[in-house]
Design an enzyme around this catalytic site. Structure first.
Site, PDB file in Angstrom:
ATOM      1  CE1 TYR A   2      -3.539  -2.642   0.209  1.00 32.67           C
ATOM      2  CE2 TYR A   2      -2.301  -3.438   2.101  1.00 32.67           C
ATOM      3  CZ  TYR A   2      -3.295  -3.618   1.147  1.00 32.67           C
ATOM      4  OH  TYR A   2      -4.016  -4.776   1.132  1.00 32.67           O
ATOM      5  CB  CYS A  29      -2.916 -13.382  -2.063  1.00 33.06           C
ATOM      6  SG  CYS A  29      -2.536 -12.180  -0.806  1.00 33.06           S
ATOM      7  CD  GLU A  30      -4.426  -7.461  -1.136  1.00 28.11           C
ATOM      8  OE1 GLU A  30      -4.508  -6.224  -1.234  1.00 28.11           O
ATOM      9  OE2 GLU A  30      -4.957  -8.123  -0.242  1.00 28.11           O
ATOM     10  CE1 TYR A  65       1.899  -7.480   3.245  1.00 29.53           C
ATOM     11  CE2 TYR A  65       3.340  -9.193   2.427  1.00 29.53           C
ATOM     12  CZ  TYR A  65       2.248  -8.381   2.261  1.00 29.53           C
ATOM     13  OH  TYR A  65       1.491  -8.481   1.131  1.00 29.53           O
TER      14      TYR A  65
END
Length: 105
Positions: A2, A29-30, A65
């Site tokens: 982000y 995954c995105e 993370y």
């Protein structure tokens, strides 16, 4: 990630002669699973040695993370966590095995 900046280095690699701009991404995954993205979503490759499968990368400031925000989304085992303080590395959580991942309910 982000738009956050994360310093990344290749563990044990000092091959400055073959350093090149590199994009680092997670299991994807995105679309936000790219560690080398700047504000506004533009790719900002970091200068790293030529990487090979099996090389280890250090994300110096993992932020969300880290384990506190980890999940097994897409059946990805948890990564190991290593704390480095005063040049000394300590394993604080070992890598999860696939067998352990499949045992958890």
């Amino acid at each position: 990630m982000y738009g956050s900046y994360h310093q990344i280095s290749a563990v044990g690699r000092t091959d400055e002669e073959h350093v090149r701009p590199t994009v680092v991404a997670g299991p994807l995954c995105e679309s936000a699973d790219v560690f080398t993205v700047g504000r506004g979503g533009a790719l900002e490759p970091q200068r790293l040695p030529a990487l090979r499968e099996g090389d280890l990368l250090c994300v110096h400031d993992a932020g969300a993370y880290a384990f506190s925000m980890a999940s097994n989304y897409n059946t990805q085992p948890f990564a190991a966590e290593v704390l480095v303080e005063d040049g000394r590395a300590t394993l604080v959580r070992r890598r999860q095995t696939v067998e352990e991942l499949l045992l958890w309910e």
